[in-house]
Design a protein around this motif. Structure first.
Motif, mmCIF file in Angstrom:
data_model
loop_
_atom_site.group_PDB
_atom_site.id
_atom_site.type_symbol
_atom_site.label_atom_id
_atom_site.label_comp_id
_atom_site.label_asym_id
_atom_site.label_seq_id
_atom_site.Cartn_x
_atom_site.Cartn_y
_atom_site.Cartn_z
ATOM 1 N N GLY A 42 0.744 -1.212 -0.197
ATOM 2 C CA GLY A 42 -0.144 0.072 0.028
ATOM 3 C C GLY A 42 0.908 1.224 0.062
ATOM 4 O O GLY A 42 0.614 2.301 -0.709
ATOM 5 N N ARG A 43 2.037 1.338 0.597
ATOM 6 C CA ARG A 43 2.717 2.368 0.859
ATOM 7 C C ARG A 43 3.444 2.644 -0.544
ATOM 8 O O ARG A 43 3.297 3.776 -1.081
ATOM 9 C CB ARG A 43 4.053 2.258 1.760
ATOM 10 N N ASN B 210 0.893 4.171 -2.887
ATOM 11 C CA ASN B 210 0.421 5.219 -2.728
ATOM 12 C C ASN B 210 1.357 6.475 -2.796
ATOM 13 O O ASN B 210 1.286 7.387 -3.298
ATOM 14 C CB ASN B 210 0.271 5.371 -1.097
ATOM 15 N N GLU B 211 2.746 6.031 -2.666
ATOM 16 C CA GLU B 211 3.814 6.953 -2.979
ATOM 17 C C GLU B 211 3.766 7.150 -4.530
ATOM 18 O O GLU B 211 4.092 8.365 -4.898
ATOM 19 C CB GLU B 211 5.369 6.250 -2.524
ATOM 20 N N ALA C 109 0.947 9.521 -5.637
ATOM 21 C CA ALA C 109 1.361 10.817 -5.092
ATOM 22 C C ALA C 109 1.982 11.731 -6.109
ATOM 23 O O ALA C 109 1.961 12.957 -6.322
ATOM 24 C CB ALA C 109 1.853 10.864 -3.820
ATOM 25 N N TYR D 292 -6.955 4.967 -13.117
ATOM 26 C CA TYR D 292 -6.883 5.601 -11.804
ATOM 27 C C TYR D 292 -7.264 7.064 -11.922
ATOM 28 O O TYR D 292 -8.051 7.699 -11.319
ATOM 29 C CB TYR D 292 -5.750 5.327 -11.028
ATOM 30 N N GLN E 298 -10.092 9.877 -3.005
ATOM 31 C CA GLN E 298 -8.842 9.169 -3.529
ATOM 32 C C GLN E 298 -8.638 8.010 -2.994
ATOM 33 O O GLN E 298 -8.383 6.872 -3.896
ATOM 34 C CB GLN E 298 -7.730 10.178 -3.713
ATOM 35 N N GLU E 299 -8.482 7.872 -1.670
ATOM 36 C CA GLU E 299 -8.108 6.296 -1.087
ATOM 37 C C GLU E 299 -9.241 5.404 -1.530
ATOM 38 O O GLU E 299 -8.807 4.193 -1.570
ATOM 39 C CB GLU E 299 -8.008 6.363 0.460
ATOM 40 N N LEU F 110 -8.289 4.323 -5.183
ATOM 41 C CA LEU F 110 -6.942 3.534 -4.909
ATOM 42 C C LEU F 110 -7.542 2.014 -4.549
ATOM 43 O O LEU F 110 -6.977 1.134 -5.179
ATOM 44 C CB LEU F 110 -6.180 4.124 -4.036
ATOM 45 N N SER F 111 -8.459 2.091 -3.678
ATOM 46 C CA SER F 111 -8.844 0.471 -3.121
ATOM 47 C C SER F 111 -9.440 -0.219 -4.146
ATOM 48 O O SER F 111 -9.285 -1.302 -4.306
ATOM 49 C CB SER F 111 -9.649 0.695 -2.008
#
Ligand code: HEM
Length: 523
Positions: free
Chosen positions: A273-274, A277-278, A281, A290, A302-303, A306-307
């Motif tokens: 996930g990290r 996400n990075e 961003a 997306y 936005q989360e 993403l999910s």
């Protein structure tokens, strides 16, 4: 004082023992008795063990013999006394499998008002990125809107524009294979499909620009890995954990990340996930799924998007590469089918020799795919006899229900028995034989054994209804492109013993990997 402490301890132990016995012995037996009383529509295993339920018998019969566990469920359907429902019980989990068209039809009417999605696959690969994405949440209005937009973005009207991107990923992975090389086809197909879906969702350059994951190995050491390698390694970790007896008996261990291995899996999951996400961003990509969905659904966090994209990544990866693998396997297993497909490729794709394979691959003309009737029938038959998802995701009854003559309590988990339905002897002639022509209306195999038209719900590799697979059009297109690509490029050989092994299938949780030798790289 000492006496009272011992007493308290004994009371606690007694309480825990009573709780465990109630939960793992009395309740499962009561449930079994309850369904036995409901009449003869429900089949269940004969060997049912305290604490273990159906688990032990199935492991003995299938897993330990290297067979695919879902074939247990399929084989039940082939028995003479097959019933419309099958009750599968392992200690903390009960699933009522629906596998008869009339019953599936009744169930469909109840979704999503009285029966709705329940994410029960949290112990396996489903847990990766499980932050409440598209396939893991209830059917709310907000979910419906997001699903519509996502389907529009990846759906059939748009899917063909992704062909060049898919060919690029096929080339990146298959293009480096040389004559006489021995390969794990499963590995190459896996990487191709994964990198394609990832690029489609998050951007063309995702693979070059995405950071590395810090994967924590069993011995506690940290290894830096690419997202793909990390997800694959984690997938294996999670699958083996999900079959571990302690997790089967106590799924709460997985839910709450208790125990060393479950905690490690959770840390690795967060790491994925990290990294995603990075990447998002700092990405400037405008054409990714997306980015397009973010643009269209401005009010959605936005989360959440993403999910949802992670749901598509997971839902669209293993299923598709496994089906591609089954297709390539079946072509060698059934040489007469291979001959017919080669003939169609020659006439339709290469226009009887006017076009060279190389030219075609460089300017892939997707309209030709629509003309390839045999290819479509072949893929349908692959998905019938080798469905990559052997059952649907979980559905939960939101209130007590009566379906036909069976009363189903509130909170029960129901599933579509995909693998069983697809071999129903009532719907399919010679169900265990591989016959692509059964999808040709002029063929004798098109009808049921009693000569009627097949029920529309007899063919459910993607299930149906409001929670059916949203990626089905994209998947069909990917399979067509991948099969034509592979056939134009390679001549290959698979070991005879492996081809003759009736247990071989490529599906989520099946224990097989396809190895082959490339005899000739044609272009
Ligand atoms: C041959 C390939 C595929 C097969 C056999 C397949 C099969 C399935 C099945 C059986 C389900 C469960 C439906 C249910 O619970 O009733 C499902 C759900 C799902 N699939 Fe697929 N699938 C494939 C490809 C894809 C692709 C390419 C994507 C996305 C790009 C995708 C995304 C999903 C998602 C997000 C769900 C959850 C849907 C929901 O709960 O609303 N699948 N798929």
């Amino acid at each position: 004082m000492q006496f009272s402490l011992v007493t308290v301890f004994c009371i606690i132990v007694f309480g825990v023992v009573c709780h465990l016995i109630t939960k793992f012995v009395l309740k499962p037996y009561r449930k079994r008795r309850y369904y036995k009383k409901q009449g003869s529509s429900i089949q269940m295993t004969e060997r049912f063990y305290p604490f273990l339920g159906d688990y032990k018998g199935i492991i003995n019969d299938y897993q330990d013999k290297g067979k695919f566990i879902a074939h247990y469920v399929r084989d039940l359907m082939l028995q003479k006394d097959a019933t419309p429902l099958y009750l599968f019980q392992i200690p903390n989990m009960v699933i009522l499998y629906f596998r008869d068209v009339e019953w599936l039809s009744e169930l469909n009417k109840l979704i999503p008002k009285y029966v709705d999605r329940e994410p029960i696959d949290n112990s396996g690969f489903g847990k990766i990125g499980s932050t409440g994405g598209l396939g893991q949440v209830r059917s709310t209005e907000a979910w419906k809107k997001r699903r519509e937009v996502l389907m529009k973005t990846i759906g059939i009207n748009h899917a063909s524009k992704f062909i060049p991107l898919f060919i690029k990923h096929l080339d990146d992975n298959f293009g480096v294979i040389g004559n006489q090389q021995e390969i794990s086809f499963s590995q190459v197909a896996n990487t191709s499909v994964f990198s394609f879906i990832l690029s489609l969702l998050f951007g063309k350059n995702v693979l070059d620009q995405m950071g590395l994951c810090n994967y924590e190995a069993k011995d506690g050491s940290i290894k830096q890995m690419k997202l793909y390698d990390c997800m694959m390694t984690m997938s294996d970790d999670m699958k083996s954990e999900s079959l571990a007896l302690y997790n089967v008996i106590f799924p709460e261990l997985v839910d709450y990340n208790l125990g060393r291995e479950n905690r490690r899996n959770e840390r690795n999951n967060k790491e994925i996930g990290r990294v995603l996400n990075e990447f998002i961003a700092q990405s400037t990509e405008k054409n990714s799924v997306y980015a397009q969905v973010i643009d269209e659904l401005k009010d959605t966090p936005q989360e959440q998007i993403l999910s949802d994209c992670i749901s598509l990544l997971i839902g669209g990866h293993e299923t598709t590469f496994m089906s591609f693998t089954s297709a390539v396997y079946c072509l060698k297993k059934y040489p007469e089918v291979m001959t017919k497909l080669i003939k169609e490729i020659q006439t339709v794709v290469l226009e009887g020799g006017k076009i060279s394979p190389n030219d075609f691959l460089q300017n892939f003309n997707h309209e030709k795919l629509d003309e390839m009737e045999y290819l479509t029938m072949f893929i349908k038959e692959v998905l019938r006899l080798h469905p990559s998802a052997s059952r649907s995701l979980g559905y939960k009854t939101l209130r007590p229900l009566k379906i036909k003559d069976v009363m189903i309590p509130k909170g029960e988990i129901l599933a579509f028995d995909v693998i069983g339905s697809l071999v129903s002897p009532k719907q399919w002639k010679d169900p265990m034989n591989f016959i692509p022509e059964r999808f040709d209306p002029t063929s004798e195999y098109f009808k049921t054994p009693s000569g009627k038209n097949r029920h529309p719900l007899s063919y459910i590799p993607f299930t149906f209804g409001s929670r059916t697979c949203p990626g089905r059009s994209l998947a069909m297109l990917e399979l067509k492109v991948a099969i034509v690509y592979f056939m134009l490029k390679f001549e290959y050989q698979i070991e005879e013993d492996f081809l003759q092994n009736p247990d071989v299938t490529f599906s989520i949780y099946s224990p097989f990997e396809l190895h082959m030798k490339i005899n000739n790289v044609k272009c």
